[in-house]
Motif scaffolding. Structure first.
Motif, PDB file in Angstrom:
ATOM      1  N   GLY A   1      24.219 -50.763  53.956  1.00  0.00           N
ATOM      2  CA  GLY A   1      24.847 -49.871  53.119  1.00  0.00           C
ATOM      3  C   GLY A   1      24.105 -48.213  52.955  1.00  0.00           C
ATOM      4  O   GLY A   1      25.589 -47.476  53.201  1.00  0.00           O
ATOM      5  N   ASP A   2      23.402 -48.147  52.049  1.00  0.00           N
ATOM      6  CA  ASP A   2      22.638 -46.775  52.632  1.00  0.00           C
ATOM      7  C   ASP A   2      22.624 -45.846  53.533  1.00  0.00           C
ATOM      8  O   ASP A   2      23.167 -44.677  53.784  1.00  0.00           O
ATOM      9  CB  ASP A   2      21.428 -46.736  51.543  1.00  0.00           C
ATOM     10  CG  ASP A   2      21.948 -47.567  49.798  1.00  0.00           C
ATOM     11  OD1 ASP A   2      22.498 -47.085  50.202  1.00  0.00           O
ATOM     12  OD2 ASP A   2      20.291 -47.970  49.783  1.00  0.00           O
ATOM     13  N   ASP A   3      21.767 -46.297  54.642  1.00  0.00           N
ATOM     14  CA  ASP A   3      21.864 -46.029  55.226  1.00  0.00           C
ATOM     15  C   ASP A   3      22.757 -46.161  56.805  1.00  0.00           C
ATOM     16  O   ASP A   3      22.560 -44.911  57.716  1.00  0.00           O
ATOM     17  CB  ASP A   3      20.474 -46.947  56.973  1.00  0.00           C
ATOM     18  CG  ASP A   3      18.749 -47.359  55.877  1.00  0.00           C
ATOM     19  OD1 ASP A   3      18.403 -46.079  55.596  1.00  0.00           O
ATOM     20  OD2 ASP A   3      18.167 -47.980  56.905  1.00  0.00           O
ATOM     21  N   ALA A   4      23.477 -46.742  56.249  1.00  0.00           N
ATOM     22  CA  ALA A   4      25.465 -46.823  57.209  1.00  0.00           C
ATOM     23  C   ALA A   4      25.421 -45.662  57.136  1.00  0.00           C
ATOM     24  O   ALA A   4      26.516 -44.626  57.376  1.00  0.00           O
ATOM     25  CB  ALA A   4      25.598 -47.657  57.384  1.00  0.00           C
ATOM     26  N   LEU A   5      25.732 -45.152  55.111  1.00  0.00           N
ATOM     27  CA  LEU A   5      26.440 -44.487  54.742  1.00  0.00           C
ATOM     28  C   LEU A   5      25.781 -42.765  55.085  1.00  0.00           C
ATOM     29  O   LEU A   5      26.456 -41.688  55.160  1.00  0.00           O
ATOM     30  CB  LEU A   5      27.097 -43.856  53.205  1.00  0.00           C
ATOM     31  CG  LEU A   5      27.371 -43.545  52.534  1.00  0.00           C
ATOM     32  CD1 LEU A   5      28.368 -43.014  52.443  1.00  0.00           C
ATOM     33  CD2 LEU A   5      27.022 -43.344  50.497  1.00  0.00           C
ATOM     34  N   ALA A   6      24.646 -42.524  55.168  1.00  0.00           N
ATOM     35  CA  ALA A   6      24.131 -41.455  55.402  1.00  0.00           C
ATOM     36  C   ALA A   6      24.250 -41.586  57.513  1.00  0.00           C
ATOM     37  O   ALA A   6      24.071 -39.911  57.523  1.00  0.00           O
ATOM     38  CB  ALA A   6      22.416 -41.452  56.206  1.00  0.00           C
ATOM     39  N   VAL A   7      24.695 -42.202  58.460  1.00  0.00           N
ATOM     40  CA  VAL A   7      25.344 -41.950  58.975  1.00  0.00           C
ATOM     41  C   VAL A   7      26.690 -41.428  59.558  1.00  0.00           C
ATOM     42  O   VAL A   7      26.726 -40.415  60.234  1.00  0.00           O
ATOM     43  CB  VAL A   7      24.874 -43.335  60.638  1.00  0.00           C
ATOM     44  CG1 VAL A   7      25.802 -43.084  61.531  1.00  0.00           C
ATOM     45  CG2 VAL A   7      23.850 -44.052  60.132  1.00  0.00           C
ATOM     46  N   ILE A   8      27.528 -42.506  58.665  1.00  0.00           N
ATOM     47  CA  ILE A   8      28.644 -41.437  58.154  1.00  0.00           C
ATOM     48  C   ILE A   8      28.761 -39.947  57.511  1.00  0.00           C
ATOM     49  O   ILE A   8      29.440 -39.262  58.289  1.00  0.00           O
ATOM     50  CB  ILE A   8      29.200 -42.352  57.261  1.00  0.00           C
ATOM     51  CG1 ILE A   8      30.064 -43.996  58.165  1.00  0.00           C
ATOM     52  CG2 ILE A   8      30.730 -41.831  56.852  1.00  0.00           C
ATOM     53  CD1 ILE A   8      30.479 -44.957  56.812  1.00  0.00           C
ATOM     54  N   ASP A   9      28.089 -39.685  56.255  1.00  0.00           N
ATOM     55  CA  ASP A   9      28.056 -38.142  56.387  1.00  0.00           C
ATOM     56  C   ASP A   9      27.651 -37.654  57.639  1.00  0.00           C
ATOM     57  O   ASP A   9      27.923 -36.394  57.586  1.00  0.00           O
ATOM     58  CB  ASP A   9      27.132 -38.522  55.635  1.00  0.00           C
ATOM     59  CG  ASP A   9      27.064 -38.911  54.158  1.00  0.00           C
ATOM     60  OD1 ASP A   9      28.622 -38.386  54.061  1.00  0.00           O
ATOM     61  OD2 ASP A   9      26.244 -39.318  53.171  1.00  0.00           O
ATOM     62  N   SER A  10      26.670 -38.056  58.592  1.00  0.00           N
ATOM     63  CA  SER A  10      26.777 -36.693  59.506  1.00  0.00           C
ATOM     64  C   SER A  10      27.486 -36.920  60.789  1.00  0.00           C
ATOM     65  O   SER A  10      27.246 -35.953  61.891  1.00  0.00           O
ATOM     66  CB  SER A  10      24.714 -37.712  60.348  1.00  0.00           C
ATOM     67  OG  SER A  10      24.776 -38.200  61.257  1.00  0.00           O
ATOM     68  N   VAL A  11      27.902 -37.843  61.291  1.00  0.00           N
ATOM     69  CA  VAL A  11      28.353 -37.960  61.808  1.00  0.00           C
ATOM     70  C   VAL A  11      29.898 -37.739  61.551  1.00  0.00           C
ATOM     71  O   VAL A  11      31.092 -36.763  62.319  1.00  0.00           O
ATOM     72  CB  VAL A  11      29.079 -39.542  63.096  1.00  0.00           C
ATOM     73  CG1 VAL A  11      30.025 -39.165  63.673  1.00  0.00           C
ATOM     74  CG2 VAL A  11      27.826 -39.661  63.484  1.00  0.00           C
TER      75      VAL A  11
END
Length: 441
Positions: free
Chosen positions: A177-187
């Motif tokens: 979840g933390d890694d996916a949230l970081a990707v959401i922040d970038s995209v």
């Protein structure tokens, strides 16, 4: 072709991206760096020892040799135990959760990699000191070796506790979840309640395709795209470039990779291909759907008859709920990227809200609606999102609630069980947020 041109052709963006992505999950990289550091620092420490003439610990040659042998034995034992435990952990986690966490979570864990690096550094340092033990004792080197041995023991004890906590399902899904949230922040960096961007009128009048760039090389998954470089290339040629596949799509040899519209000149095909990284396995860097895919895989595997662990599915739904809430409050980028002047230059499609909701709900509903715990947690998620997100997000959520109700009707024979399954509950079967169904007396 001269050497400079050869290096320029080889050091393309996609090659550099794949190399960096590989090194981030390669266990051998940090130990190799540790060996290089020992080779660089050992002569400096020996020279400093000779200059200081330090006799603080006062070891004789036999004591120093015993110290070095002890450090070598300790570090070898720690390395064998760490790698053996890691192999077992990979097999268990891949079998019980999903194999997609091996490269994305386990092999990229910094604590494990740096712990192994410390063990290798201490081992090589002690062996180097033992080989140069010739009568006189280098007291500073012996002191550093003793400190490294103590540090290795402390790190090893910490690593055992850390690994036991890291391999729990709740820790794995939280890391995903933390890694996916970081990707959401970038995209999707922009926040707001405005509707998602629609295609501008200029793109609806692009006209005929001027050129098609097809994929060459090995078939694979689109991992990432150099977006700023593609926009700059389109502006340089005064054209609009369309990336045909989305990040995460499989791309076979010869399939269309880019479509070019308009422009004064066609971009070079090899330059465009160099801006797309293709590999064998999806990664999280630019793929916001992949985090959802991992969490859904963990949930539906936990719901399989062979494992039968609905609580893990509820834990995965907790993280899915968290990610959907973040996505619902963001402006999901449309299909165009513009240059500095505001002119559309790149058509780059990303998943929309409906795509995320379907992936997050459909498979878990089909596999878990017959489980009261999962059905209640999913309803609490959907109703909570509908109550807190902007109105344009509600249609997909209400559709999933309707499908959940119809699936519950088909899954439960007893009306009392169906009524219990329709109660929203963030814990699955815990403190429900609605009144309990009436009991018969």
């Amino acid at each position: 072709m001269n050497a400079r041109q050869y290096i320029k052709n080889r050091l393309t963006w996609n090659r550099l991206y794949r190399s960096v992505s590989y090194l981030r999950s390669a266990l051998w990289f940090v130990p190799v760096i540790a060996i290089v550091l020992v080779m660089a620092l050992a002569p400096f420490v020996r020279a400093l020892d000779a200059a200081l003439g330090w006799t603080f610990i006062g070891l004789d040659p036999d004591g120093a040799e015993a110290l070095y042998h002890t450090v070598v034995t300790l570090t070898l034992s720690f390395l064998v135990f760490t790698f053996g435990s890691l192999l077992v952990a990979i097999q268990v986690a891949g079998g019980q959760l999903t194999p997609r966490i091996i490269a994305t979570i386990l092999l990229r864990d910094r604590v494990v990699r740096y712990s192994v690096g410390l063990f290798v550094f201490s081992l090589v340092f002690a062996v180097s000191a033992l080989n140069r033990q010739q009568g006189a004792v280098h007291q500073l080197i012996a002191f550093v070796a003793a400190l490294l041995g103590i540090a290795c023991m402390a790190v090893f004890l910490f690593l055992i506790d850390y690994a036991a906590r890291m391999l729990r399902p709740v820790s794995i899904v939280a890391n995903v979840g933390d890694d996916a949230l970081a990707v959401i922040d970038s995209v999707y960096p922009a926040r707001g309640d405005s509707p998602d961007e629609a295609a501008p009128a200029a793109l609806r009048e692009l006209g005929a395709v001027r050129g098609t760039v097809r994929h060459e090389g090995a078939s694979g998954i689109v991992l990432a795209v150099a977006l700023p470089a593609l926009v700059a290339e389109a502006r340089h040629n005064d054209c609009v470039i369309e990336l045909v596949p989305k990040v995460g799509d499989f791309l076979a040899y010869g399939e269309p990779l880019f479509l070019v519209y308009g422009g004064t000149a066609a971009p070079e095909a090899h330059a465009l291909r160099a801006m797309v990284a293709v590999g064998a396995e999806r990664t999280l860097e630019q793929d916001p759907m992949f985090g959802f895919r991992i969490l859904v895989d963990i949930a539906i595997k936990a719901l399989s008859p062979a494992i039968n662990d609905p609580t893990t599915a509820v834990v995965a739904l907790d993280q899915i709920h968290r990610l959907l809430r973040e996505l619902g409050r963001r402006e999901l980028r449309g299909e165009t990227l513009a240059d500095e002047t505001g002119r559309p230059r790149l058509i780059f499609r990303t998943p929309n809200w409906e795509d995320f909701v379907h992936l997050a709900c459909n498979e878990i509903r089909l596999c878990g609606a017959g489980n009261v715990q999962v059905a209640r947690r999913m309803r609490a998620m959907l109703e909570g999102l509908a109550a807190s997100l902007p109105g344009q997000r509600h249609i997909a959520l209400h559709k999933e609630l309707e499908l959940l109700d119809r699936t519950i009707e088909a899954s439960y024979r007893l009306p009392e069980d169906a009524a219990l399954a329709r109660i929203p509950d963030l814990q699955g079967l815990g403190a429900s947020s609605a009144a309990e169904p009436p009991r018969r007396r």
